[in-house]
Design a protein around this motif. Structure first.
Motif, mmCIF file in Angstrom:
data_model
loop_
_atom_site.group_PDB
_atom_site.id
_atom_site.type_symbol
_atom_site.label_atom_id
_atom_site.label_comp_id
_atom_site.label_asym_id
_atom_site.label_seq_id
_atom_site.Cartn_x
_atom_site.Cartn_y
_atom_site.Cartn_z
ATOM 1 N N THR A 30 7.447 -55.280 -9.980
ATOM 2 C CA THR A 30 6.323 -54.393 -10.267
ATOM 3 C C THR A 30 5.301 -55.074 -11.163
ATOM 4 O O THR A 30 4.085 -54.932 -10.962
ATOM 5 N N LEU A 33 3.277 -57.471 -9.113
ATOM 6 C CA LEU A 33 2.297 -56.750 -8.294
ATOM 7 C C LEU A 33 1.096 -56.324 -9.134
ATOM 8 O O LEU A 33 -0.057 -56.493 -8.718
ATOM 9 N N ARG A 34 1.349 -55.781 -10.305
ATOM 10 C CA ARG A 34 0.252 -55.330 -11.163
ATOM 11 C C ARG A 34 -0.650 -56.501 -11.561
ATOM 12 O O ARG A 34 -1.884 -56.403 -11.496
ATOM 13 N N VAL A 46 -3.325 -52.533 -1.412
ATOM 14 C CA VAL A 46 -1.918 -52.257 -1.679
ATOM 15 C C VAL A 46 -1.543 -50.956 -0.971
ATOM 16 O O VAL A 46 -2.233 -49.942 -1.121
ATOM 17 N N ALA A 48 2.017 -48.439 0.537
ATOM 18 C CA ALA A 48 3.442 -48.159 0.402
ATOM 19 C C ALA A 48 3.795 -47.037 1.378
ATOM 20 O O ALA A 48 2.919 -46.302 1.838
ATOM 21 N N ASN A 56 2.750 -45.199 -7.605
ATOM 22 C CA ASN A 56 3.381 -46.142 -8.534
ATOM 23 C C ASN A 56 2.870 -47.564 -8.339
ATOM 24 O O ASN A 56 2.776 -48.333 -9.290
ATOM 25 N N ALA A 57 2.569 -47.915 -7.090
ATOM 26 C CA ALA A 57 2.103 -49.273 -6.796
ATOM 27 C C ALA A 57 0.611 -49.432 -7.042
ATOM 28 O O ALA A 57 0.104 -50.557 -7.065
ATOM 29 N N ASP A 102 4.387 -52.421 -0.721
ATOM 30 C CA ASP A 102 5.465 -52.211 -1.686
ATOM 31 C C ASP A 102 6.536 -51.320 -1.065
ATOM 32 O O ASP A 102 6.288 -50.588 -0.120
ATOM 33 N N GLU A 103 7.746 -51.373 -1.611
ATOM 34 C CA GLU A 103 8.904 -50.627 -1.086
ATOM 35 C C GLU A 103 9.090 -50.906 0.415
ATOM 36 O O GLU A 103 9.285 -50.007 1.217
#
Length: 345
Positions: A30, A33-34, A46, A48, A56-57, A102-103
């Protein structure tokens, strides 16, 4: 950065290879990614698979960004899936250089193949994913794709598994797999070793004995135990009942919403009710330099004021001072040849 994170950073900034960044919880996925969102010079987006994961992402859901239906997407379809795209959406995808998913463990292979088809059509090239670089982030030991039996009965004719790595486009293009192994979130080596063995489903007799020694058939306060349930309704009933049992004044903290933020993407209750003594869990990582809390950390409310919650976590001496936190619902748009963001808060 450690060696693996530096390698991932080099692949993203110095090549156009597709990268699968994996690793257990707490290894820095995470954070990477940030930092990438903030510092990369590539035109990126981005996405998900779910609303909460997208929040969250710091991105959008896959279905919203690519305007995909939720059912199975057969790879042999002759339809033009981008025919309904607006000029603005086409220009946005035309400019896209880096797509971060993400995920990724939750993403079906047919979804990736439809993204491949869309990007190839938009960019008018036969390069996989239209030449867009992909960064796939996730842990295959965590959440798996949600796929109904009737959907898999159609998709199994094209894919060997329901996981993203069975995507025809991904198999064709190939990818680099980088696994992060250094755990930053936990410092107890015995606990980290136990987590690893459970995660790998290869637990030793010694580790199993250590776990079983933690079992207490007659706990002093069963209300502190975490209950796993299948429906939000049951969660709300249990939490409401436990809160009612506590003495003291009830404090209510109301969320402020600005811009567009659909209810199904809310990360928590709009009206959060608490009392002193309530057990709470953080659902967001502390992005400050202090790193005082992380998603999943548990504590108890020890004091309440109209705008502040004071939380004590386990045997930690320092109380955590918790105030309003900002979540953003992002939409992407093209601004002067750059991909910009509009926010709901």
């Amino acid at each position: 950065m450690n060696r693996e994170l530096q390698l991932a950073d080099d692949y993203i900034h110095r090549t156009n290879r597709i990268v699968f960044l994996t690793g257990k919880a707490g290894t820095g996925k995470t954070t990477f990614l940030r930092d990438l969102r903030q510092n990369s010079l590539k035109k990126l987006a981005v996405v998900a698979p779910t609303g909460v994961a997208a929040i969250n992402a710091g991105g959008m859901t896959i279905n919203s960004f690519f305007q995909l239906p939720f059912g199975p997407l057969l790879p042999n379809s002759s339809e033009k899936p981008d025919s309904h795209f607006s000029l603005e959406k086409r220009e946005l995808l035309q400019a896209l250089e880096l797509l971060i998913i993400d995920e990724i463990s939750m993403v079906r292979p047919d979804t990736l193949d439809r993204i491949d088809l869309l990007l190839r059509n938009i960019k008018q090239t036969e390069y996989p994913f239209g030449g867009v670089q992909l960064l796939l982030i996730g842990d295959l030991s965590q959440l798996s794709p949600i796929i109904r039996d009737e959907d898999w009965s159609l998709l199994r004719n094209f894919y060997s598994t329901p996981y993203f790595f069975s995507s025809l486009a991904l198999v064709k293009s190939g990818y680099v797999r980088i696994e992060l192994t250094e755990v930053f979130r936990q410092t107890d080596p015995v606990f980290v070793d136990l987590l690893n063995q459970v995660r790998q489903q290869q637990i030793s007799d010694d580790a199993l004995a250590k776990l079983n020694r933690q079992y207490n058939p007659t706990p002093k306060d069963a209300n502190d135990h975490i209950v796993l349930t299948t429906h939000n309704r049951i969660v709300q009933e249990i939490n409401g009942s436990r809160l009612t049992e506590l003495k003291g004044d009830l404090f209510e903290y109301k969320a402020t919403i600005r811009g567009e933020f659909p209810p199904d993407s809310h990360p928590t209750d709009i009206n959060l009710q608490l009392k002193v003594g309530a057990q709470v869990m953080f659902i967001k990582n502390d992005n400050s330099l202090e790193k005082l809390y992380f998603n999943g950390k548990i504590g108890h409310v020890v004091r309440l004021t109209p705008d502040t919650v004071f939380v004590q976590c386990g045997t930690e001496e320092k109380e955590l001072i918790v105030q309003a936190s900002e979540w953003s619902n992002i939409k992407y748009k093209l601004e002067d040849e750059k991909i910009g963001e509009s926010h709901g808060w």
